[in-house]
Design a protein around this motif. Structure first.
Motif, mmCIF file in Angstrom:
data_model
loop_
_atom_site.group_PDB
_atom_site.id
_atom_site.type_symbol
_atom_site.label_atom_id
_atom_site.label_comp_id
_atom_site.label_asym_id
_atom_site.label_seq_id
_atom_site.Cartn_x
_atom_site.Cartn_y
_atom_site.Cartn_z
ATOM 1 N N GLY A 138 -4.272 11.934 -3.216
ATOM 2 C CA GLY A 138 -4.832 11.275 -2.051
ATOM 3 C C GLY A 138 -6.064 11.975 -1.498
ATOM 4 O O GLY A 138 -6.283 13.166 -1.717
ATOM 5 N N ASN A 139 -6.846 11.215 -0.763
ATOM 6 C CA ASN A 139 -8.038 11.722 -0.101
ATOM 7 C C ASN A 139 -7.635 12.336 1.233
ATOM 8 O O ASN A 139 -7.107 11.643 2.097
ATOM 9 C CB ASN A 139 -9.033 10.577 0.108
ATOM 10 C CG ASN A 139 -10.365 11.045 0.650
ATOM 11 O OD1 ASN A 139 -10.517 12.192 1.059
ATOM 12 N ND2 ASN A 139 -11.340 10.151 0.660
ATOM 13 N N PRO A 140 -7.856 13.638 1.461
ATOM 14 C CA PRO A 140 -7.437 14.261 2.724
ATOM 15 C C PRO A 140 -8.149 13.716 3.948
ATOM 16 O O PRO A 140 -7.640 13.838 5.065
ATOM 17 C CB PRO A 140 -7.765 15.749 2.507
ATOM 18 C CG PRO A 140 -8.799 15.757 1.432
ATOM 19 C CD PRO A 140 -8.480 14.598 0.541
ATOM 20 N N LYS B 65 0.829 -1.197 0.000
ATOM 21 C CA LYS B 65 0.000 0.000 0.000
ATOM 22 C C LYS B 65 0.867 1.253 0.000
ATOM 23 O O LYS B 65 1.840 1.348 0.743
ATOM 24 C CB LYS B 65 -0.905 0.000 1.238
ATOM 25 C CG LYS B 65 -2.065 -0.978 1.166
ATOM 26 C CD LYS B 65 -3.167 -0.435 0.275
ATOM 27 C CE LYS B 65 -4.399 -1.330 0.326
ATOM 28 N NZ LYS B 65 -5.493 -0.810 -0.530
ATOM 29 N N ILE B 66 0.505 2.206 -0.853
ATOM 30 C CA ILE B 66 1.229 3.468 -0.961
ATOM 31 C C ILE B 66 0.260 4.621 -0.660
ATOM 32 O O ILE B 66 -0.884 4.619 -1.129
ATOM 33 C CB ILE B 66 1.831 3.651 -2.363
ATOM 34 C CG1 ILE B 66 2.793 2.506 -2.689
ATOM 35 C CG2 ILE B 66 2.543 5.004 -2.464
ATOM 36 C CD1 ILE B 66 4.032 2.473 -1.841
ATOM 37 N N GLN B 67 0.722 5.587 0.124
ATOM 38 C CA GLN B 67 -0.096 6.749 0.428
ATOM 39 C C GLN B 67 0.174 7.848 -0.595
ATOM 40 O O GLN B 67 1.311 8.294 -0.772
ATOM 41 C CB GLN B 67 0.210 7.264 1.838
ATOM 42 C CG GLN B 67 -0.690 8.409 2.277
ATOM 43 C CD GLN B 67 -0.449 8.799 3.722
ATOM 44 O OE1 GLN B 67 0.215 8.083 4.474
ATOM 45 N NE2 GLN B 67 -0.988 9.943 4.112
ATOM 46 N N LEU B 68 -0.870 8.282 -1.283
ATOM 47 C CA LEU B 68 -0.733 9.322 -2.286
ATOM 48 C C LEU B 68 -0.616 10.696 -1.637
ATOM 49 O O LEU B 68 -1.056 10.914 -0.512
ATOM 50 C CB LEU B 68 -1.940 9.305 -3.236
ATOM 51 C CG LEU B 68 -2.197 8.015 -4.019
ATOM 52 C CD1 LEU B 68 -3.401 8.189 -4.928
ATOM 53 C CD2 LEU B 68 -0.979 7.616 -4.833
ATOM 54 N N SER B 69 -0.032 11.631 -2.374
ATOM 55 C CA SER B 69 0.087 13.005 -1.892
ATOM 56 C C SER B 69 -1.292 13.666 -1.898
ATOM 57 O O SER B 69 -2.126 13.405 -2.776
ATOM 58 C CB SER B 69 1.044 13.812 -2.768
ATOM 59 O OG SER B 69 2.340 13.237 -2.752
ATOM 60 N N VAL B 70 -1.520 14.528 -0.933
ATOM 61 C CA VAL B 70 -2.773 15.277 -0.841
ATOM 62 C C VAL B 70 -2.540 16.682 -1.386
ATOM 63 O O VAL B 70 -1.605 17.373 -0.970
ATOM 64 C CB VAL B 70 -3.271 15.343 0.611
ATOM 65 C CG1 VAL B 70 -4.515 16.230 0.718
ATOM 66 C CG2 VAL B 70 -3.579 13.951 1.131
ATOM 67 N N SER B 71 -3.372 17.099 -2.329
ATOM 68 C CA SER B 71 -3.247 18.426 -2.923
ATOM 69 C C SER B 71 -4.081 19.412 -2.114
ATOM 70 O O SER B 71 -5.313 19.338 -2.109
ATOM 71 C CB SER B 71 -3.701 18.400 -4.386
ATOM 72 O OG SER B 71 -3.635 19.686 -4.948
#
Length: 297
Positions: free
Chosen positions: A268-270, A51-57
């Motif tokens: 990512g979802n904040p 699992k990788i955590q995406l960046s949050v914009s």
């Protein structure tokens, strides 16, 4: 002549017995060191499916250094023309021949494919890289060169999304069009650009920040062909059925790109560390007005 009983040994039985003991010792030694093929495959699978955590914009735009997914969204035309290929596809590392790979690294060049999984894991997450010296955290702009690198879950290795002109010896396996692959060297073959979806407004949006989670066109700078998933060509890899990803610009009668060339760069979802923005309900992905760009810039 006396008959041979079940306990009588014939031939080179002693040599066969020694060879069997040697094979057993070699097997035990490799198992202790984790060098068996099945052990390598399991470790590689655990790494690529990590699992990788995406960046949050925070401002709604894409930035250099962001960890993202590249998603070819579901659309009506693909369902009508290819009814078995419904749903969104993400760009991912494709492994055709597992014995070529070790548990600690991937060998370049490596293939890519479109997969139905939209969960961010090691094999379908990418890092947006600067090729012009821009700092991490600066927004990416329409018409600006950038790179896409993936670690595949490996902390000490990065591969770069690349493409090159097709030739007699280099082309996609199924469509025979311009292939897309991963390489371990940064060059002019690893440069990409994002273009505004509407071709009539493309020049007006040139230089404005690229919004996250919105449809766009991703073009290969060296060949000027756009990243695409035709959805009618597929192959079998170690992870199952995958759809061929190529560089080819599909134009309709109005000289606009077809949905085969549509991409969303997903962040990512904040509100959920393990989720993505596409998981959020009632996500509006309408056209971003030009004055919204002006407010941010």
């Amino acid at each position: 002549m006396a008959a041979c009983g079940p306990g009588v040994r014939l031939g080179n039985w002693e040599e066969d017995e020694c060879l069997e003991k040697d094979r057993l010792r070699d097997f035990m030694h490799k198992r202790e060191r984790g060098e068996l093929l099945i052990q390598k495959i399991n470790k590689l699978q655990d790494t690529l499916l990590k699992k990788i955590q995406l960046s949050v914009s925070k401002d709604g735009f894409l930035h250099f250094g962001d960890t993202v997914m590249l998603l070819n969204p579901d659309n009506k035309s693909s369902v009508e023309s290819h009814p078995g290929v419904c749903g969104s596809l993400t760009l991912a590392i494709s492994l055709d021949e597992i014995p070529m790979y070790s548990a600690k690294s991937l060998h370049a060049p490596c293939g890519v494919g479109g997969v139905k999984s939209v969960d961010p894991v090691g094999r379908n997450t990418f890092c947006i890289l600067s090729v012009d010296g821009d700092a991490v955290g600066e927004p990416i702009r329409f018409g600006q060169n950038f790179g896409l690198g993936t670690t595949g879950g490996f902390s000490d290795q990065m591969l770069y999304l690349a493409s090159d002109h097709k030739s007699f010896t280099r082309s996609a396996k199924k469509s025979y069009l311009q292939q897309v692959f991963l390489t371990d060297e940064l060059s002019h073959l690893t440069c990409w650009q994002a273009s505004f979806l509407d071709p009539q407004l493309r020049l007006e949006y040139e230089g404005f920040p690229v919004p996250a989670n919105s449809k766009m066109i991703i073009t290969h700078c060296h060949t000027n062909r756009s990243l695409a998933v035709p959805r009618k060509f597929w192959t079998r890899s170690y992870f199952g059925k995958e759809y061929e990803v190529i560089c080819h610009t599909y134009l309709d009668s109005h000289k606009a790109e077809e949905d085969k060339n549509y991409w969303e760069i997903v962040t990512g979802n904040p509100s959920d560390e393990d989720g993505t923005v596409i998981d959020r309900p009632n996500l509006h992905q309408g056209r971003i007005r030009k004055n919204e760009f002006c407010e941010e810039t």
